[in-house]
Scaffold this motif. Structure first.
Motif, PDB file in Angstrom:
ATOM      1  N   PRO A 111      -1.989  -1.578  21.403  1.00  0.00           N
ATOM      2  CA  PRO A 111      -1.487  -2.941  21.617  1.00  0.00           C
ATOM      3  C   PRO A 111      -2.534  -3.746  22.377  1.00  0.00           C
ATOM      4  O   PRO A 111      -2.694  -3.587  23.582  1.00  0.00           O
ATOM      5  N   VAL A 112      -3.295  -4.563  21.657  1.00  0.00           N
ATOM      6  CA  VAL A 112      -4.453  -5.230  22.271  1.00  0.00           C
ATOM      7  C   VAL A 112      -4.156  -6.724  22.446  1.00  0.00           C
ATOM      8  O   VAL A 112      -4.362  -7.528  21.526  1.00  0.00           O
ATOM      9  N   SER A 113      -3.696  -7.060  23.630  1.00  0.00           N
ATOM     10  CA  SER A 113      -3.346  -8.458  23.902  1.00  0.00           C
ATOM     11  C   SER A 113      -4.562  -9.378  23.757  1.00  0.00           C
ATOM     12  O   SER A 113      -4.441 -10.512  23.280  1.00  0.00           O
ATOM     13  N   ALA A 114      -5.722  -8.872  24.134  1.00  0.00           N
ATOM     14  CA  ALA A 114      -6.948  -9.691  24.059  1.00  0.00           C
ATOM     15  C   ALA A 114      -7.297 -10.045  22.608  1.00  0.00           C
ATOM     16  O   ALA A 114      -7.975 -11.040  22.356  1.00  0.00           O
ATOM     17  N   TRP A 115      -6.853  -9.225  21.671  1.00  0.00           N
ATOM     18  CA  TRP A 115      -7.050  -9.522  20.247  1.00  0.00           C
ATOM     19  C   TRP A 115      -5.778 -10.143  19.659  1.00  0.00           C
ATOM     20  O   TRP A 115      -5.700 -10.382  18.459  1.00  0.00           O
ATOM     21  N   LEU A 116      -4.790 -10.335  20.516  1.00  0.00           N
ATOM     22  CA  LEU A 116      -3.523 -10.999  20.164  1.00  0.00           C
ATOM     23  C   LEU A 116      -2.696 -10.193  19.160  1.00  0.00           C
ATOM     24  O   LEU A 116      -1.829 -10.754  18.484  1.00  0.00           O
ATOM     25  N   THR A 117      -2.941  -8.887  19.041  1.00  0.00           N
ATOM     26  CA  THR A 117      -2.349  -8.128  17.939  1.00  0.00           C
ATOM     27  C   THR A 117      -2.075  -6.675  18.298  1.00  0.00           C
ATOM     28  O   THR A 117      -2.907  -6.021  18.933  1.00  0.00           O
ATOM     29  N   GLY A 118      -0.935  -6.182  17.848  1.00  0.00           N
ATOM     30  CA  GLY A 118      -0.713  -4.744  17.809  1.00  0.00           C
ATOM     31  C   GLY A 118      -1.609  -4.190  16.713  1.00  0.00           C
ATOM     32  O   GLY A 118      -1.390  -4.452  15.547  1.00  0.00           O
ATOM     33  N   THR A 119      -2.654  -3.451  17.120  1.00  0.00           N
ATOM     34  CA  THR A 119      -3.754  -3.132  16.201  1.00  0.00           C
ATOM     35  C   THR A 119      -3.669  -1.682  15.737  1.00  0.00           C
ATOM     36  O   THR A 119      -3.594  -0.770  16.573  1.00  0.00           O
ATOM     37  N   SER A 120      -3.698  -1.479  14.436  1.00  0.00           N
ATOM     38  CA  SER A 120      -3.565  -0.113  13.932  1.00  0.00           C
ATOM     39  C   SER A 120      -4.436   0.099  12.700  1.00  0.00           C
ATOM     40  O   SER A 120      -4.787  -0.846  11.986  1.00  0.00           O
ATOM     41  N   VAL A 121      -4.760   1.362  12.472  1.00  0.00           N
ATOM     42  CA  VAL A 121      -5.482   1.792  11.278  1.00  0.00           C
ATOM     43  C   VAL A 121      -4.771   3.052  10.778  1.00  0.00           C
ATOM     44  O   VAL A 121      -4.476   3.947  11.574  1.00  0.00           O
ATOM     45  N   ALA A 122      -4.475   3.117   9.479  1.00  0.00           N
ATOM     46  CA  ALA A 122      -3.724   4.252   8.946  1.00  0.00           C
ATOM     47  C   ALA A 122      -4.269   4.663   7.583  1.00  0.00           C
ATOM     48  O   ALA A 122      -4.868   3.849   6.861  1.00  0.00           O
ATOM     49  N   ALA A 123      -4.051   5.914   7.237  1.00  0.00           N
ATOM     50  CA  ALA A 123      -4.557   6.464   5.967  1.00  0.00           C
ATOM     51  C   ALA A 123      -3.450   7.253   5.287  1.00  0.00           C
ATOM     52  O   ALA A 123      -2.789   8.079   5.933  1.00  0.00           O
ATOM     53  N   ALA A 124      -3.251   7.010   3.999  1.00  0.00           N
ATOM     54  CA  ALA A 124      -2.216   7.736   3.256  1.00  0.00           C
ATOM     55  C   ALA A 124      -2.630   9.195   3.079  1.00  0.00           C
ATOM     56  O   ALA A 124      -3.819   9.500   2.920  1.00  0.00           O
ATOM     57  N   ARG A 125      -1.635  10.062   3.100  1.00  0.00           N
ATOM     58  CA  ARG A 125      -1.914  11.490   2.913  1.00  0.00           C
ATOM     59  C   ARG A 125      -2.000  11.800   1.410  1.00  0.00           C
ATOM     60  O   ARG A 125      -1.106  12.396   0.820  1.00  0.00           O
ATOM     61  N   ILE A 126      -3.091  11.336   0.818  1.00  0.00           N
ATOM     62  CA  ILE A 126      -3.300  11.573  -0.622  1.00  0.00           C
ATOM     63  C   ILE A 126      -4.280  12.725  -0.780  1.00  0.00           C
ATOM     64  O   ILE A 126      -5.350  12.697  -0.166  1.00  0.00           O
ATOM     65  N   ALA A 175       0.834  -1.211   0.000  1.00  0.00           N
ATOM     66  CA  ALA A 175       0.000   0.000   0.000  1.00  0.00           C
ATOM     67  C   ALA A 175       0.866   1.258   0.000  1.00  0.00           C
ATOM     68  O   ALA A 175       0.544   2.245  -0.679  1.00  0.00           O
ATOM     69  N   ALA A 176       1.975   1.215   0.742  1.00  0.00           N
ATOM     70  CA  ALA A 176       2.868   2.381   0.789  1.00  0.00           C
ATOM     71  C   ALA A 176       3.468   2.645  -0.590  1.00  0.00           C
ATOM     72  O   ALA A 176       3.583   3.801  -1.019  1.00  0.00           O
ATOM     73  N   GLY A 177       3.835   1.583  -1.290  1.00  0.00           N
ATOM     74  CA  GLY A 177       4.368   1.745  -2.640  1.00  0.00           C
ATOM     75  C   GLY A 177       3.309   2.295  -3.592  1.00  0.00           C
ATOM     76  O   GLY A 177       3.594   3.133  -4.452  1.00  0.00           O
ATOM     77  N   ALA A 178       2.071   1.832  -3.412  1.00  0.00           N
ATOM     78  CA  ALA A 178       0.980   2.291  -4.278  1.00  0.00           C
ATOM     79  C   ALA A 178       0.614   3.747  -3.982  1.00  0.00           C
ATOM     80  O   ALA A 178       0.242   4.504  -4.876  1.00  0.00           O
ATOM     81  N   ALA A 179       0.733   4.135  -2.708  1.00  0.00           N
ATOM     82  CA  ALA A 179       0.345   5.493  -2.306  1.00  0.00           C
ATOM     83  C   ALA A 179       1.421   6.510  -2.671  1.00  0.00           C
ATOM     84  O   ALA A 179       1.117   7.670  -2.953  1.00  0.00           O
ATOM     85  N   ALA A 180       2.693   6.076  -2.611  1.00  0.00           N
ATOM     86  CA  ALA A 180       3.832   6.955  -2.906  1.00  0.00           C
ATOM     87  C   ALA A 180       3.847   8.200  -2.023  1.00  0.00           C
ATOM     88  O   ALA A 180       4.251   9.284  -2.447  1.00  0.00           O
ATOM     89  N   THR A 181       3.405   8.038  -0.802  1.00  0.00           N
ATOM     90  CA  THR A 181       3.441   9.144   0.160  1.00  0.00           C
ATOM     91  C   THR A 181       3.339   8.570   1.565  1.00  0.00           C
ATOM     92  O   THR A 181       3.135   7.364   1.731  1.00  0.00           O
ATOM     93  N   GLY A 182       3.480   9.434   2.572  1.00  0.00           N
ATOM     94  CA  GLY A 182       3.390   8.974   3.958  1.00  0.00           C
ATOM     95  C   GLY A 182       1.948   8.767   4.400  1.00  0.00           C
ATOM     96  O   GLY A 182       1.008   9.182   3.719  1.00  0.00           O
ATOM     97  N   PHE A 183       1.800   8.100   5.534  1.00  0.00           N
ATOM     98  CA  PHE A 183       0.475   7.803   6.082  1.00  0.00           C
ATOM     99  C   PHE A 183       0.275   8.556   7.403  1.00  0.00           C
ATOM    100  O   PHE A 183       1.244   8.851   8.113  1.00  0.00           O
ATOM    101  N   ASP A 184      -0.961   8.828   7.742  1.00  0.00           N
ATOM    102  CA  ASP A 184      -1.326   9.263   9.086  1.00  0.00           C
ATOM    103  C   ASP A 184      -1.821   8.046   9.854  1.00  0.00           C
ATOM    104  O   ASP A 184      -2.630   7.278   9.319  1.00  0.00           O
ATOM    105  N   VAL A 185      -1.333   7.896  11.083  1.00  0.00           N
ATOM    106  CA  VAL A 185      -1.801   6.778  11.912  1.00  0.00           C
ATOM    107  C   VAL A 185      -3.059   7.237  12.644  1.00  0.00           C
ATOM    108  O   VAL A 185      -3.003   8.168  13.457  1.00  0.00           O
ATOM    109  N   LEU A 186      -4.181   6.622  12.346  1.00  0.00           N
ATOM    110  CA  LEU A 186      -5.457   7.029  12.949  1.00  0.00           C
ATOM    111  C   LEU A 186      -5.674   6.350  14.301  1.00  0.00           C
ATOM    112  O   LEU A 186      -6.413   6.854  15.139  1.00  0.00           O
ATOM    113  N   ALA A 187      -5.059   5.182  14.480  1.00  0.00           N
ATOM    114  CA  ALA A 187      -5.147   4.491  15.777  1.00  0.00           C
ATOM    115  C   ALA A 187      -4.004   3.498  15.882  1.00  0.00           C
ATOM    116  O   ALA A 187      -3.616   2.889  14.878  1.00  0.00           O
ATOM    117  N   TYR A 188      -3.470   3.387  17.085  1.00  0.00           N
ATOM    118  CA  TYR A 188      -2.581   2.255  17.392  1.00  0.00           C
ATOM    119  C   TYR A 188      -2.862   1.824  18.817  1.00  0.00           C
ATOM    120  O   TYR A 188      -2.786   2.630  19.750  1.00  0.00           O
TER     121      TYR A 188
END
Lengths: 86, 283
Positions: free
Chosen positions: B268-283, B253-266
């Motif tokens: 660390p959710v052990s109960a979901w077993l995952t470092g959980t994040s959502v991000a959006a490219a600055r397009i 996705a980073a290669g396709a976007a060719a720009t940086g991303f904003d991290v909308l959430a991060y």
């Protein structure tokens, strides 16, 4: 026997319903069919996930196969952590 | 005489985790973490709707739902008319996502596959039969609950070593960007990558989160700097768990976007077993 036979069995147990059911009712017949022999056969029969993982079996396939065989998740993790006797 | 249509454009690029817990057992996370993640998903859903995409290139791994060690491609592009997900009724129950068919954009898929070969990438061709697991079903439940957007699924091997290099994944994304511009059928295209961040699947460490790795990865993603993004070695990624190898989809996705991303959430959710994040490219 190569690792592929074990991986194929694990995948089929997860995805091929007939194999799942036959493995539940008669594991020896299915292990014969897939040519799984030696220690791997013992570990499969004992659900010894720790030994299987330590001998290069893919953990995704192990975990999904266990779920398909209705091994409780907590039980699976106890086994792979080696905190549950075989 | 009508004016020829210009080439298609990537109008948005997003990345998100796909832990089964996000839809299967959301209540087990701490309330603040759950709200942060679900809020970020809602924001991305709103942004995608606003972008009115003609198609979504959906990039993820697949967890031995279709491929096996009898045939495991490093990359695959699907060109189906539609896709079943979740793959089985049991999986639907596990993920808490009703089993249904997702629409495909077969023409765009065929164009991307053909463009990949022209660019000297050699993905597997999946003309039909691809079924979804948590890879797409979990994020799309939040991002496209009515399954409105036609999809082109792109699969990257993140489940069995050796995996494609970070650079190859980034370059695959750049190739997709160029390919989208060289067709006119889908004018407005969104790229959605799913997977990661740190987690261990089926391993003794399951439930651990490597927050240091996650934050470092997200900092690089925010920078958009290709040199920093592609510097990851397989061993460095492995230190964040076998599931962390799914960050390859974010690199596409980073290669396709060719720009940086904003991290909308991060979170660390052990109960979901995952470092959980959502991000959006600055397009």
């Amino acid at each position: 026997m190569s690792l592929y036979e074990v991986h194929k069995l694990l995948w089929d147990v997860r995805r091929v319903r007939d194999v799942t059911e036959r493995y539940r009712s008669d594991p020896d017949a299915v292990l014969d069919e897939y040519g799984v022999e030696g220690d791997f056969r013992t570990w499969m029969k004992d659900l010894d996930f720790k030994s299987l993982y330590e001998h290069d079996v893919n953990p995704y396939l192990l975990y999904f196969c266990a779920i398909q065989l209705e091994v409780d998740r907590a039980d699976y993790y106890a086994r792979i952590r080696g905190v549950k006797a075989r | 005489m009508s004016t020829p249509r210009t080439g298609g454009k990537i109008v948005g690029a997003f990345a998100a985790s796909h832990s089964p817990g996000i839809t299967g057992w959301p209540e087990r996370a701490a309330e603040d973490a759950r709200k942060a993640v679900e809020g970020a998903y809602a924001e991305v859903r709103r942004r995608i709707a606003e972008l009115e995409p003609d198609a979504v290139i959906a990039v993820s791994v697949e967890h031995f739902t279709n491929f096996s060690l009898g045939n495991l491609p490093a990359f695959a592009i699907a060109t189906g008319e539609d896709y079943l997900g979740p793959a089985t009724p049991e999986m639907a129950k596990f993920l808490n996502v009703p089993q249904h068919r997702y629409p495909g954009d077969a023409a765009l898929g065929e164009h991307l596959y053909s463009s990949a070969l022209d660019a000297e990438f050699d993905p597997a061709l999946v003309q039909g039969g691809l079924e979804f697991d948590e890879n797409f079903c979990v994020p799309l439940k939040h991002l496209d609950p009515d399954s409105r957007y036609p999809l082109v699924p792109v699969i990257v091997n993140g489940v069995n070593p050796p995996w494609p290099t970070a650079k190859r994944c980034y370059d695959f994304g750049r190739m997709l960007r160029g390919a989208v511009a060289r067709q006119t059928a889908a004018q407005r295209v969104v790229v959605l990558a799913t997977g990661g961040l740190s987690h261990w699947v089926g391993l003794p460490e399951s439930g651990d989160i490597n927050e240091k790795f996650d934050r470092d990865f997200l900092a690089r993603l925010e920078s958009g700097d290709p040199a920093r993004l592609t510097a990851f070695t397989r061993e460095e990624i492995d230190a964040a768990g076998n599931g962390a190898h799914e960050i390859r989809t974010w690199l596409v996705a980073a290669g396709a976007a060719a720009t940086g991303f904003d991290v909308l959430a991060y979170e660390p959710v052990s109960a979901w077993l995952t470092g959980t994040s959502v991000a959006a490219a600055r397009i």
